[in-house]
Scaffold this motif. Structure first.
Motif, PDB file in Angstrom:
ATOM      1  N   UNK A   1       0.836  -1.205   0.000  1.00 32.27           N
ATOM      2  CA  UNK A   1       0.000   0.000   0.000  1.00 32.27           C
ATOM      3  C   UNK A   1       0.871   1.256   0.000  1.00 32.27           C
ATOM      4  N   UNK A   2       0.762   2.013  -1.093  1.00 31.79           N
ATOM      5  CA  UNK A   2       1.444   3.293  -1.125  1.00 31.79           C
ATOM      6  C   UNK A   2       0.447   4.448  -1.304  1.00 31.79           C
TER       7      UNK A   2
ATOM      8  N   UNK B   1      -6.120   1.065  -2.401  1.00 28.85           N
ATOM      9  CA  UNK B   1      -7.152   0.787  -1.393  1.00 28.85           C
ATOM     10  C   UNK B   1      -8.535   0.766  -2.033  1.00 28.85           C
ATOM     11  N   UNK B   2      -9.523   0.079  -1.502  1.00 25.46           N
ATOM     12  CA  UNK B   2      -9.357  -0.842  -0.381  1.00 25.46           C
ATOM     13  C   UNK B   2      -8.641  -2.122  -0.805  1.00 25.46           C
ATOM     14  N   UNK B   3      -8.011  -2.765   0.154  1.00 28.03           N
ATOM     15  CA  UNK B   3      -7.371  -4.061  -0.048  1.00 28.03           C
ATOM     16  C   UNK B   3      -8.216  -5.062   0.737  1.00 28.03           C
ATOM     17  N   UNK B   4      -8.837  -5.981   0.013  1.00 33.80           N
ATOM     18  CA  UNK B   4      -9.863  -6.841   0.634  1.00 33.80           C
ATOM     19  C   UNK B   4      -9.458  -8.313   0.541  1.00 33.80           C
ATOM     20  N   UNK B   5      -8.713  -8.783   1.542  1.00 32.47           N
ATOM     21  CA  UNK B   5      -8.193 -10.155   1.475  1.00 32.47           C
ATOM     22  C   UNK B   5      -8.725 -11.052   2.586  1.00 32.47           C
TER      23      UNK B   5
ATOM     24  N   UNK C   1      -2.868  10.230   0.034  1.00 37.25           N
ATOM     25  CA  UNK C   1      -4.284  10.487  -0.210  1.00 37.25           C
ATOM     26  C   UNK C   1      -4.469  11.152  -1.570  1.00 37.25           C
ATOM     27  N   UNK C   2      -5.727  11.152  -2.031  1.00 44.66           N
ATOM     28  CA  UNK C   2      -6.070  11.818  -3.286  1.00 44.66           C
ATOM     29  C   UNK C   2      -5.643  13.279  -3.254  1.00 44.66           C
ATOM     30  N   UNK C   3      -5.727  13.849  -2.057  1.00 45.35           N
ATOM     31  CA  UNK C   3      -5.445  15.276  -1.902  1.00 45.35           C
ATOM     32  C   UNK C   3      -3.958  15.548  -1.711  1.00 45.35           C
ATOM     33  N   UNK C   4      -3.127  14.496  -1.764  1.00 49.02           N
ATOM     34  CA  UNK C   4      -1.690  14.718  -1.667  1.00 49.02           C
ATOM     35  C   UNK C   4      -1.114  14.592  -0.272  1.00 49.02           C
ATOM     36  N   UNK C   5      -1.935  14.226   0.709  1.00 38.72           N
ATOM     37  CA  UNK C   5      -1.428  14.034   2.064  1.00 38.72           C
ATOM     38  C   UNK C   5      -0.868  12.629   2.259  1.00 38.72           C
TER      39      UNK C   5
END
Lengths: 491, 491
Positions: B136-137, B142-146, B258-262
């Motif tokens: 996960x970077x 995401x989501x990772x559903x295992x 995040x999508x927002x760059x955070x």
């Protein structure tokens, strides 16, 4: 799409490792020698499991589950078995941890030492035959035909993803019979099941044979095996089926009352295939662009990729694509429609090539106008324009054709890599230049086999069941031999 | 047929143990606390697995596989988790055995001590979140559903077949999300999947709720659970779903762009059910004659038993029986035709009652003449004579009716065993006389819960999701409370 794979011709070993990781099949874990099987790799393994499990049930077997741990003393009961399996293994000695007194973390609690150490099962003959003792009293209790899907641990020093890992997943069949004849028939039947699975589903041709005494399962009277040929000319043992005689029955005192009123030891077999099959599948077919999966084991059999330049086009293509997807799914074909707008079609093409998806359907705006689609085969890379009408039937046929073609390609490669030799010089020369199976005469002694192995790294993979009688002389000692055996360097 | 089972009313615990063994479900193994799951028991577990696995996949999850072993240091990374799981566990300290110098057998090789001890997984959050760190970077990952189907080990001192064993089989879902809201929605969704499975397939009604802090999973912010009621008035936790917050992400440093760059920590969930469900299934429905299985989980749904006095009769009955069998199988119903001549019909009737086969069809010579068969339901023991014509359709309907009836019976029992109490005296009295769920006010403190547990052996099974707001006072302390919670003695 990340950078391209190493080439097979340059570094086969590196190519394999990178392919396994990049195609999302498996990776190394922080625990030495243990792997993480990633979702895409596990999806292939699940398909293998489902098919094999159905084949086992059709041949009368049921599943059961036996403990992960085996008391150390169990191994000592079968003399050969202990030498083969109880040495390099994971040993549980304690059952509790506690907080360190210096606050440095948790430590093993010395007061919680087990009276008898437990071995994490490397194979389950001992614990299962110990149980069979209670389950078998009379000929009416026989045959007992069980299988177990489980994880096992063998402490390997040099590991490779799928091919040799400290923990691996497998199935192990363990059967008990009233006569030697019946047990041998079972051993041969299960070899047949494995061979059929390898050839029909994995598209990997195999040689059916028996192991030389040196390579026999520890505790067996005879080990049958299937041997496959990889693209680098090395052999890979893909499955084994063992006739155990009465060895484990004697070790665990498993007797039965015969129909005639006598009391006899039970005859046994065991047989297994493991996640090693994943390695065989990958190495047998894949190329420098990625995986090549036979359709029967591909988690995604068909991928549909829209080629679009705006939302309107995507909407139009999507409508058609969903119809195609549905029509294919009605035929039992698994389809992915990848309409992500975060990746370009070219990136997706490469990605699904890497993943070995057998058929790719690309649909653009012009295709819609023409009522066509571009269909690309993963195995041959041939692209064909198909009419949309009746596309599902054509793709279904194409999948069958791909399955057959992949098998034929592997079969031809294998045939081209079988060489008969009559001298030790020739033997070594073939191994070094061409590899593959080398059919040679052998005098039948463990000493000769051992010396050949030391000098050439080649082992006797098997004595083929269909080997023809042929007078000859051993390539090493010149002693007489009645038939050729399959030598190869192997995984 | 061996001697009859102990009666539930006389010794519920002994009845359960004997039933599990005699019906061929499981038995104790030579390894302390580990069980052998026998073929018939495993066949039920396989049905459970298949149904659950399909439900997981329908809700977007994939399977994967992570290592059996976890480095000891991993546990120390999440403070609560280590307290909950790393104490009573199987510890691997060595990786080799050797022959004892005095020839007495094999011993642990002191030179083969691991640098860091390995724990046989009691649950896999740590090793999985350690892996997720690399997977996960970005929010795109995401989501990772295992989900993982696996064996786990928790060193239990007091064990009972299926209900509490040192090794057990289970599935553990591990998901990663971009927001707390999404992770909570996943936790609730999987609780819903478990509840649907329990009620629709196992025919076991369950209370959906959240655990009090005392009973929460070690490392979770919230534990959701389903709680079932057994015939002896004790509760059984049948599945849990945990909202992990960012605890494991922080412990293993799993952040995402995040999508927002955070850059933020990932939100997690985990959820599991185990072979413990087998215990719930057995205890919820079975009676003094043996198992009662809901048709949806019965390995054999219908057994056909011929009643004959000579070979000619058997041949005639067999012909008809095979037609019926085939007609039922076309409907997807699993059928066994037991034409053994080594056992009498009465013996077979008792045997299949013990095994909980939902429907028994007996056919004798007179039945053939009359064109009828005797159909017996396992749940109600009612026998009815049915015309042979259209028998398959009638039996299919009957199986649905049995499934529903078994559920309704368990539901009614459960409803009759929910008691509201308003004083501590009443609370203790209900527990001792009637058992079941006792709905009482609680002041919300761990201290009160602990004291009630010590004094009465009852725990808060859950705070039901549908608990109504109601002003009241804690039965122990008299402090104010805003709703009743479900107390019970439990397995």
């Amino acid at each position: 799409m990340s950078k391209s794979l190493p080439k097979r011709s340059e570094d086969y070993s590196l190519w394999y490792n990178e392919l396994v990781k990049r195609a999302g099949l498996a990776e190394n874990s922080p625990v030495r020698g243990c792997m993480v099987i990633k979702p895409y790799g596990y999806a292939i393994w699940e398909k293998m499991q489902r098919i094999l499990d159905d084949m086992f049930k059709k041949t009368g077997h049921s599943n059961a589950y036996f403990p992960l741990f085996i008391p150390k003393s169990f191994f000592s009961k079968e003399a050969n078995h202990v030498e083969g399996f109880a040495k390099e293994c994971a040993v549980v000695t304690h059952y509790r941890l506690k907080n360190a007194e210096d606050g440095s973390g948790i430590v093993v609690d010395p007061d919680a030492r087990l009276e008898e150490e437990l071995i994490v099962r490397p194979t389950s003959e001992t614990v299962i035959w110990n149980t069979y003792k209670n389950w078998i009293q009379s000929y009416r209790d026989l045959p007992l035909l069980l299988n177990q899907w489980a994880n096992v641990v063998r402490w390997e020093m040099r590991t490779r993803l799928f091919l040799r890992t400290s923990e691996f997943l497998w199935q192990e069949g363990h059967t008990a019979h009233a006569t030697a004849q019946e047990a041998i028939a079972e051993t041969e039947q299960m070899l047949g099941v494995y061979a059929e699975f390898a050839e029909k589903y994995m598209a990997v041709p195999v040689v059916r044979g028996v192991k030389s005494p040196n390579e026999r399962f520890a505790g067996a009277l005879e080990t049958y095996c299937i041997e496959a040929m990889m693209q680098d000319g090395k052999a890979l043992q893909a499955g084994t089926s063992h006739f155990l005689g009465q060895n484990f029955a004697k070790a665990f005192d498993v007797k039965f009352a015969t129909k005639e009123g006598g009391l006899e030891y039970v005859w046994g077999t065991s047989w297994g295939v493991s996640t090693r099959l994943m390695g065989a599948l990958i190495m047998a077919h894949s190329d420098d662009d990625g995986l090549v999966l036979p359709p029967m084991l591909a988690p995604i059999q068909v991928v549909i990729i829209p080629v679009f330049f705006n939302e309107t086009q995507l909407a139009q293509i999507s409508e058609k694509a969903k119809q195609i997807k549905q029509a294919l799914e009605v035929r039992g074909i698994s389809v992915k429609f990848d309409d992500r707008d975060t990746q370009k079609p070219g990136w997706k093409f490469a990605e699904y090539e890497l993943q070995g998806v057998p058929v790719r359907i690309a649909i653009g705006a012009r295709d819609l106008e023409n009522g066509t689609a571009e269909v690309a085969r993963r195995d041959t890379k041939v692209k064909t324009t198909y009419p949309l009408e009746n596309l599902d039937a054509q793709v279904a046929d194409l999948l069958n054709e791909i399955q057959e073609n992949i098998y034929q390609k592997a079969f031809q490669f294998r045939e081209e890599h079988i060489t008969k030799v009559d001298s030790y010089e020739e033997f070594k020369n073939v191994l070094d230049t061409k590899g593959g199976f080398v059919l040679a005469h052998w005098d039948g002694t463990p000493e000769t086999e051992e010396r050949i192995k030391e000098e050439t790294k080649a082992t006797i993979r098997c004595i083929a069941l269909d080997a023809e009688a042929e007078e000859g002389t051993c390539i090493l000692t010149g002693k007489p031999s009645g038939r050729r055996v399959h030598f190869a360097r192997a995984y």
